[in-house]
Design an enzyme around this catalytic site. Structure first.
Site, PDB file in Angstrom:
ATOM      1  CG  HIS A 150      -1.614   1.300   1.478  1.00 56.60           C
ATOM      2  ND1 HIS A 150      -2.295   1.985   0.487  1.00 56.60           N
ATOM      3  CD2 HIS A 150      -1.745   2.051   2.606  1.00 56.60           C
ATOM      4  CE1 HIS A 150      -2.825   3.084   0.999  1.00 56.60           C
ATOM      5  NE2 HIS A 150      -2.493   3.151   2.272  1.00 56.60           N
TER       6      HIS A 150
ATOM      7  CG  HIS B 269      -0.041   7.286   1.441  1.00 61.83           C
ATOM      8  ND1 HIS B 269      -0.007   7.856   2.697  1.00 61.83           N
ATOM      9  CD2 HIS B 269      -0.823   6.174   1.557  1.00 61.83           C
ATOM     10  CE1 HIS B 269      -0.714   7.128   3.537  1.00 61.83           C
ATOM     11  NE2 HIS B 269      -1.221   6.095   2.863  1.00 61.83           N
TER      12      HIS B 269
ATOM     13  CE1 TYR C 221       5.286  -6.172 -20.221  1.00 59.73           C
ATOM     14  CE2 TYR C 221       5.306  -4.311 -21.734  1.00 59.73           C
ATOM     15  CZ  TYR C 221       5.738  -5.577 -21.380  1.00 59.73           C
ATOM     16  OH  TYR C 221       6.602  -6.259 -22.200  1.00 59.73           O
TER      17      TYR C 221
END
Length: 208
Positions: free
Chosen positions: A93, A95, A120
């Protein structure tokens, strides 16, 4: 070296690489790997560029901390992905700037945020649903992720960033980096006439 020790080293190498390339900032972003008896996760309030293999959080399958520092406050996002995706061995995860920027756009398709710009992206990410905004730490966010994770290994959290599961740590990293690059391309192409892949081309790339 044990499998767990190798996983610890791999998490730290990836974290350092992600941080060095500007894909995460400060103490944002988190990484996890499924191990035989639970999960390894990056600790809370620690830069991905400064991870210590010995201090990674080790969690039981029910989320109980077994060893190491306290895990990321977003550990529930990782567990939601693992619980819905039995083949997932890692979750990343971030930002990352361009993905977060796209997550803030008003007129995206919540069922599939990014168009099929490159082959891709289609192969590594596929479709990317948008999870509605929840404040950081809200347990309802885990429920929202869980509702889509069974069908999608990558989701984009509104005004927050991407969460990607993979069959290995390398696969999860490759997919989230491809997502970030596609988000950057999407923003660069705003206002330009663009030739996206056709539905037939995307269908073929997904294996028909």
């Amino acid at each position: 070296m044990s499998a767990e020790a190798r996983a610890r080293e791999a998490i730290c190498r990836l974290g350092a690489s992600i941080f060095a390339r500007g894909l995460t900032f400060g103490s944002s972003g988190n990484i996890s790997v499924r191990i035989a008896d639970g999960y390894l996760m990056t600790p809370t309030n620690v830069s991905l560029g400064e991870l210590d293999p010995a201090r990674l959080a080790k969690l039981a399958l029910d989320g109980t901390l077994l060893a190491g520092d306290a895990p990321t406050k977003e550990s529930f996002l990782h567990r939601a992905m693992y619980e819905e995706r039995g083949a997932a061995e890692a979750v990343v995860h971030l930002h990352s700037t361009h993905s977060v920027a796209v997550s803030c756009l008003a007129d995206v398709d919540p069922a599939n945020v990014l168009p099929p710009i490159t082959a891709y992206y289609v192969m590594r990410v596929g479709t990317l649903p948008l999870i509605p905004y929840f404040r950081p730490g809200d347990p309802k966010l885990a429920d929202a992720v869980r509702s889509l994770a069974g069908k999608h290994h990558a989701v984009l959290l509104a005004n927050h960033g991407p969460v990607v599961a993979g069959t290995s740590l390398g696969a999860a990293a490759a997919a989230i980096e491809e997502l970030e690059e596609t988000a950057r391309l999407h923003l660069l192409l705003q206002g330009h006439r663009t030739r996206f892949l056709t539905e037939a081309q995307a269908w073929e790339l997904r294996g028909g």
